[in-house]
Design an enzyme around this catalytic site. Structure first.
Site, PDB file in Angstrom:
ATOM      1  N   CYS A   2      77.921  50.740  33.467  1.00 40.88           N
ATOM      2  CA  CYS A   2      78.091  52.169  33.225  1.00 40.88           C
ATOM      3  C   CYS A   2      78.907  52.336  31.957  1.00 40.88           C
ATOM      4  O   CYS A   2      79.410  51.370  31.399  1.00 40.88           O
ATOM      5  CB  CYS A   2      78.837  52.808  34.381  1.00 40.88           C
ATOM      6  SG  CYS A   2      78.062  52.499  35.972  1.00 40.88           S
ATOM      7  N   ARG A  27      74.112  52.301  28.223  1.00 45.29           N
ATOM      8  CA  ARG A  27      74.735  51.512  29.290  1.00 45.29           C
ATOM      9  C   ARG A  27      74.273  51.932  30.685  1.00 45.29           C
ATOM     10  O   ARG A  27      74.594  51.278  31.679  1.00 45.29           O
ATOM     11  CB  ARG A  27      76.258  51.640  29.209  1.00 45.29           C
ATOM     12  CG  ARG A  27      76.837  51.146  27.905  1.00 45.29           C
ATOM     13  CD  ARG A  27      78.324  51.363  27.850  1.00 45.29           C
ATOM     14  NE  ARG A  27      79.037  50.505  28.764  1.00 45.29           N
ATOM     15  CZ  ARG A  27      79.453  49.281  28.488  1.00 45.29           C
ATOM     16  NH1 ARG A  27      79.243  48.778  27.305  1.00 45.29           N
ATOM     17  NH2 ARG A  27      80.098  48.558  29.389  1.00 45.29           N
ATOM     18  N   TRP A  74      74.868  53.669  35.819  1.00 40.95           N
ATOM     19  CA  TRP A  74      73.726  52.819  36.174  1.00 40.95           C
ATOM     20  C   TRP A  74      73.988  52.400  37.618  1.00 40.95           C
ATOM     21  O   TRP A  74      74.925  51.669  37.905  1.00 40.95           O
ATOM     22  CB  TRP A  74      73.673  51.594  35.246  1.00 40.95           C
ATOM     23  CG  TRP A  74      72.454  50.754  35.453  1.00 40.95           C
ATOM     24  CD1 TRP A  74      71.185  51.059  35.061  1.00 40.95           C
ATOM     25  CD2 TRP A  74      72.387  49.469  36.091  1.00 40.95           C
ATOM     26  NE1 TRP A  74      70.331  50.041  35.423  1.00 40.95           N
ATOM     27  CE2 TRP A  74      71.034  49.062  36.052  1.00 40.95           C
ATOM     28  CE3 TRP A  74      73.322  48.633  36.688  1.00 40.95           C
ATOM     29  CZ2 TRP A  74      70.605  47.844  36.583  1.00 40.95           C
ATOM     30  CZ3 TRP A  74      72.889  47.425  37.223  1.00 40.95           C
ATOM     31  CH2 TRP A  74      71.540  47.036  37.165  1.00 40.95           C
ATOM     32  N   ASN A 100      83.639  51.611  35.591  1.00 39.27           N
ATOM     33  CA  ASN A 100      82.540  50.734  35.199  1.00 39.27           C
ATOM     34  C   ASN A 100      82.841  49.368  35.783  1.00 39.27           C
ATOM     35  O   ASN A 100      83.887  48.795  35.486  1.00 39.27           O
ATOM     36  CB  ASN A 100      82.475  50.669  33.667  1.00 39.27           C
ATOM     37  CG  ASN A 100      81.569  49.567  33.167  1.00 39.27           C
ATOM     38  OD1 ASN A 100      80.545  49.265  33.790  1.00 39.27           O
ATOM     39  ND2 ASN A 100      81.920  48.960  32.052  1.00 39.27           N
ATOM     40  N   GLY A 101      81.971  48.853  36.628  1.00 34.75           N
ATOM     41  CA  GLY A 101      82.204  47.549  37.253  1.00 34.75           C
ATOM     42  C   GLY A 101      81.756  47.585  38.701  1.00 34.75           C
ATOM     43  O   GLY A 101      81.032  48.498  39.118  1.00 34.75           O
ATOM     44  N   GLU A 490      59.203  36.030  24.770  1.00 32.43           N
ATOM     45  CA  GLU A 490      59.947  37.177  24.244  1.00 32.43           C
ATOM     46  C   GLU A 490      58.990  38.343  23.941  1.00 32.43           C
ATOM     47  O   GLU A 490      59.298  39.505  24.238  1.00 32.43           O
ATOM     48  CB  GLU A 490      60.722  36.741  22.990  1.00 32.43           C
ATOM     49  CG  GLU A 490      61.531  37.809  22.294  1.00 32.43           C
ATOM     50  CD  GLU A 490      62.594  38.477  23.173  1.00 32.43           C
ATOM     51  OE1 GLU A 490      62.863  38.017  24.273  1.00 32.43           O
ATOM     52  OE2 GLU A 490      63.129  39.509  22.728  1.00 32.43           O
ATOM     53  N   LYS A 494      59.323  41.941  25.749  1.00 31.92           N
ATOM     54  CA  LYS A 494      59.467  43.196  25.013  1.00 31.92           C
ATOM     55  C   LYS A 494      58.433  44.210  25.499  1.00 31.92           C
ATOM     56  O   LYS A 494      58.746  45.370  25.740  1.00 31.92           O
ATOM     57  CB  LYS A 494      59.261  42.996  23.498  1.00 31.92           C
ATOM     58  CG  LYS A 494      60.359  42.368  22.728  1.00 31.92           C
ATOM     59  CD  LYS A 494      61.629  43.156  22.634  1.00 31.92           C
ATOM     60  CE  LYS A 494      62.536  42.876  23.796  1.00 31.92           C
ATOM     61  NZ  LYS A 494      63.460  41.792  23.722  1.00 31.92           N
ATOM     62  N   GLU A 497      59.122  45.368  29.272  1.00 34.56           N
ATOM     63  CA  GLU A 497      60.326  46.163  29.567  1.00 34.56           C
ATOM     64  C   GLU A 497      60.261  47.572  28.997  1.00 34.56           C
ATOM     65  O   GLU A 497      60.876  48.480  29.544  1.00 34.56           O
ATOM     66  CB  GLU A 497      61.613  45.438  29.156  1.00 34.56           C
ATOM     67  CG  GLU A 497      61.945  45.455  27.701  1.00 34.56           C
ATOM     68  CD  GLU A 497      63.269  44.765  27.381  1.00 34.56           C
ATOM     69  OE1 GLU A 497      64.248  44.976  28.101  1.00 34.56           O
ATOM     70  OE2 GLU A 497      63.311  44.029  26.385  1.00 34.56           O
ATOM     71  N   HIS A 513      45.032  25.361  32.828  1.00 38.24           N
ATOM     72  CA  HIS A 513      45.501  24.897  34.142  1.00 38.24           C
ATOM     73  C   HIS A 513      45.642  26.039  35.141  1.00 38.24           C
ATOM     74  O   HIS A 513      46.334  25.904  36.140  1.00 38.24           O
ATOM     75  CB  HIS A 513      46.824  24.142  33.988  1.00 38.24           C
ATOM     76  CG  HIS A 513      46.710  22.924  33.129  1.00 38.24           C
ATOM     77  ND1 HIS A 513      46.027  21.796  33.536  1.00 38.24           N
ATOM     78  CD2 HIS A 513      47.128  22.678  31.866  1.00 38.24           C
ATOM     79  CE1 HIS A 513      46.060  20.899  32.567  1.00 38.24           C
ATOM     80  NE2 HIS A 513      46.719  21.412  31.534  1.00 38.24           N
ATOM     81  N   LYS A 612      71.618  48.264  29.069  1.00 34.90           N
ATOM     82  CA  LYS A 612      71.731  47.335  27.942  1.00 34.90           C
ATOM     83  C   LYS A 612      72.365  46.005  28.322  1.00 34.90           C
ATOM     84  O   LYS A 612      71.907  44.959  27.913  1.00 34.90           O
ATOM     85  CB  LYS A 612      72.531  48.010  26.827  1.00 34.90           C
ATOM     86  CG  LYS A 612      72.717  47.163  25.580  1.00 34.90           C
ATOM     87  CD  LYS A 612      71.421  47.011  24.832  1.00 34.90           C
ATOM     88  CE  LYS A 612      71.586  46.128  23.597  1.00 34.90           C
ATOM     89  NZ  LYS A 612      70.291  45.563  23.195  1.00 34.90           N
TER      90      LYS A 612
HETATM   91  O1  M6R Z   1      73.908  41.037  26.306  1.00 32.59           O
HETATM   92  P1  M6R Z   1      73.092  39.847  26.677  1.00 32.59           P
HETATM   93  O2  M6R Z   1      72.492  39.190  25.466  1.00 32.59           O
HETATM   94  O3  M6R Z   1      73.866  38.852  27.487  1.00 32.59           O
HETATM   95  O4  M6R Z   1      71.920  40.397  27.560  1.00 32.59           O
HETATM   96  C1  M6R Z   1      71.024  39.516  28.183  1.00 32.59           C
HETATM   97  C2  M6R Z   1      69.823  40.246  28.727  1.00 32.59           C
HETATM   98  O5  M6R Z   1      70.207  41.160  29.712  1.00 32.59           O
HETATM   99  C3  M6R Z   1      69.073  40.984  27.623  1.00 32.59           C
HETATM  100  O6  M6R Z   1      68.684  40.126  26.606  1.00 32.59           O
HETATM  101  C4  M6R Z   1      67.814  41.680  28.194  1.00 32.59           C
HETATM  102  O7  M6R Z   1      66.907  40.721  28.620  1.00 32.59           O
HETATM  103  C5  M6R Z   1      67.195  42.606  27.147  1.00 32.59           C
HETATM  104  N1  M6R Z   1      67.026  43.924  27.679  1.00 32.59           N
HETATM  105  C6  M6R Z   1      65.866  42.169  26.678  1.00 32.59           C
HETATM  106  O8  M6R Z   1      65.345  43.010  25.706  1.00 32.59           O
END
Ligand code: M6R
Length: 617
Positions: A2, A27, A74, A100-101, A490, A494, A497, A513, A612
């Site tokens: 959060c 966040r 969040w 936050n936590g 990756e 992308k 997500e 396979h 994030k």
């Molecule tokens: O802040 P971080 O690099 O530790 O975050 C890791 C993942 O949560 C982050 O890379 C996540 O997979 C992204 N949303 C991908 O785009």
């Protein structure tokens, strides 16, 4: 995770708080709320959904005042509802708290507080914390509540809490006083002229001030218009450092771009320059990474490297495995941080650990770091966020210097992570097996990288057209070999997500396979097929897909005409050595995902269910 913001000063608090919240919306964006303290009264407004809903509510029910706290949520404990939105109040309704936590022992505490007559109005762990501080005040039974009394109650309550917190607190009987504390979740104090701020991230503050104090774990802050005090959870004052934030409001705004994600994709030539700045030594034909805090002889004694992270950072780690093994000939393994923290795999004594995290706050990555350090392994961090917990708890590391990344989808942080791993591979390679000529050649290639990235970005319109062409497809495959296998992962991450389309990444040779069963006219395969040692193998795999009528979008090296003949569409990247291809090949996939998601009408900067950085398990 959060985001929290607090303000005390002469200005109207609501615009400052809302502006800060908007900058922290990455966040979490399930609900938002604020409390303003004025004339001994608390005024609370909360709304489900984005910050704009809270702003609208505040237009309908305005509130004025010069002290307040706010929160963007969040959801972790309890669903998305107004009742669960912060701030939460204590039993008396005199104390308001944002958090936050995660409070891990909240169930036990809640039961106990219910036993003392507390009535809970939400399902959150945060309300437990508010009630607990209020209960400690009640037990003292002294009125009026003073600053010392509240700090004492906060200390007692927080000592009973298991888990993580960054909190902001105001109390009805303490006008003009803003309180905060942290353990495991970030909290920054912003120092203005006749005003002070609290926030989870400096991004919320830089429009007002660049002078900040990053609170450490177990520290508390009290701020008022003209001053502040930092004390420890154990009691007593703390020494602190006032830092100047390197970036300004411009860097945390979208500028001319419609989305942060697009802005951050286009920032990559500069973010990569910043990552390399001052780190290339042509004299010694190597990389200079002083932050590792390791001499060459210590580095030489490393027998094995372990790389760990989550999500995109894990993909960067996977690329790193190839880089360090091929450039430095050092056995390297890569593991999800979430797995590493709970496994008990044998790790030889001379293992060097790198955890990778943009935010430096990811709970699993932090726990993996702590576990490796507990077992005595030198554990370093590759982080973007300078003041983060992971950066602080590691034995050293390399800052990415990629600048603030606000879009939830990681873009420039990935390419900077891979670049840092190149620098590490070069440094270790130069003390083992690489000649100075080879080192110099690598430096030359690194220096040319930003210009090559600019060339890739210049093809953005063609990639946007391609994304629109394939936007009606319901399923995508991403394929790559060796260091481009993580690039495929990756690219798939992308796309899924931000567009919510099923997309999976695979090693290209694995196709036959099992995965080949998915190929049909409506399932495009994005094949990363640069002109490298395995190009012919990739070409055969593309033919296999085409033979089954599967559309192929290839990512290939400029000038490779044979690729054009077999693939339906080709995205060109400039010629580059194998170790830099993962950076160049990822950028078109970021653009492809971005444009496809935009054409589907998705909110690319704030995809559903995501935040994030993930500060919970
Ligand atoms: O802040 P971080 O690099 O530790 O975050 C890791 C993942 O949560 C982050 O890379 C996540 O997979 C992204 N949303 C991908 O785009």
């Amino acid at each position: 995770m959060c985001g929290i913001v607090g303000y005390v000063g002469k200005a109207e608090a609501v615009p400052v708080l809302l502006d800060g919240l908007r900058r922290l919306e990455y966040r979490g964006y399930d609900s938002a709320g604020l409390v303003i303290l004025r004339d001994g009264e608390l005024f609370r407004r909360r709304a489900v959904g984005r910050i704009k809903n809270l702003a609208k509510l505040l237009e309908e029910q305005p509130v004025a005042g010069h002290l307040g706290i706010c929160h963007t949520r969040w959801a972790t404990h309890g669903g998305v509802s107004e009742a669960n939105a912060h701030p939460h109040l204590d039993r008396s309704g005199e104390l308001a708290l944002v958090h936050n936590g995660v409070i891990e022992n909240y169930r036990d505490l809640r039961e106990e507080l219910i036993g003392h007559g507390c009535e809970f109005r939400s399902q959150t762990d945060t309300e437990v914390l508010a009630m607990l501080v209020g209960r400690e005040l009640d037990l003292r039974g002294e009125t009026p509540v003073t600053k010392e009394l509240l700090l004492g109650a906060m200390r007692k309550a927080l000592r009973r809490v298991q888990g993580t917190y960054g909190i902001g607190v105001v109390h009805r009987q303490l006008p003009g006083m803003l309180f905060g504390a942290r353990r495991g979740s970030p909290l920054v104090l912003g120092i203005g002229k006749g005003e002070h701020f609290l926030a989870s991230d400096v991004a919320a503050l830089v429009t007002h001030t660049r002078e900040v104090v990053y609170l450490k774990d177990y520290e508390m802050v009290t701020a008022w218009e003209d001053g502040f005090e930092i004390s420890s959870l154990a009691g007593g004052g703390c020494s602190y450092e006032i830092n100047t934030v390197e970036f300004g409001a411009e860097e945390v705004s979208k500028g001319k771009y419609p989305h942060y994600m697009l802005k951050e994709i286009f920032e990559q030539p500069n973010s990569l320059r910043d990552t390399m700045r001052g780190r290339l030594s042509s004299e010694e034909a190597t990389a200079i990474l002083g932050g590792l805090n390791m001499s060459n002889s210590e580095l030489r004694s490393v027998e094995r490297v372990v790389l760990s992270g989550c999500g995109t950072a894990h993909h960067a780690a996977m690329v790193g495995e190839y880089l360090i093994e091929s450039m430095a000939q050092l056995p390297t393994e890569c593991e999800f941080a979430s797995e590493l923290r709970y496994r008990n795999a044998p790790m030889p004594k001379d293992t060097l650990v790198f955890v990778i995290s943009q935010s430096g706050e990811t709970a699993d990555t932090l726990a993996a770091l702590q576990e490796c350090r507990r077992k005595g392994h030198r554990s370093l961090a590759i982080c973007n966020n300078v003041a983060s917990t992971i950066a602080r708890e590691s034995d050293g590391g390399v800052y990415m210097h990629a600048g603030p990344e606000i879009g939830v989808a990681a873009t420039k942080s990935f390419t900077s992570q891979v670049l840092v791993l190149n620098l590490i591979a070069l440094l270790i390679g130069r003390i083992h097996n690489l000649s100075s000529m080879q080192g110099r050649e690598i430096l030359k290639e690194l220096e040319q990288l930003p210009e090559k990235v600019e060339k890739v970005l210049a093809t953005g319109d063609a990639i946007a057209a391609l994304a629109r062409k394939y936007a009606s497809c319901k399923n995508f495959l991403f394929l790559g070999r060796q260091a481009n296998y993580p690039v495929a992962l990756e690219g798939a991450l992308k796309l899924k997500e931000i567009s919510y389309l099923p997309a999976t990444g695979h090693p290209t040779a694995e196709l036959k396979h099992g995965i080949i069963a998915l190929i049909n006219e409506e399932t495009p395969s994005v094949v990363i097929a640069p002109s490298d040692a395995v190009f012919d193998k990739n070409l055969s795999n593309i033919e296999e897909i085409r033979a089954r009528k599967g559309p192929v979008i290839a990512v290939g090296t400029e000038g490779n005409r044979s690729l054009e003949e077999v693939a339906d569409d080709v995205i060109w990247i400039p010629e580059a050595p194998d170790y830099l291809v993962p950076i160049l090949a990822t950028i078109p996939l970021q653009l492809f995902a971005y444009h496809l998601a935009v054409s589907l009408g998705c909110d690319v900067d704030k995809p559903r269910n995501l935040a994030k950085s993930v500060t919970v398990e």
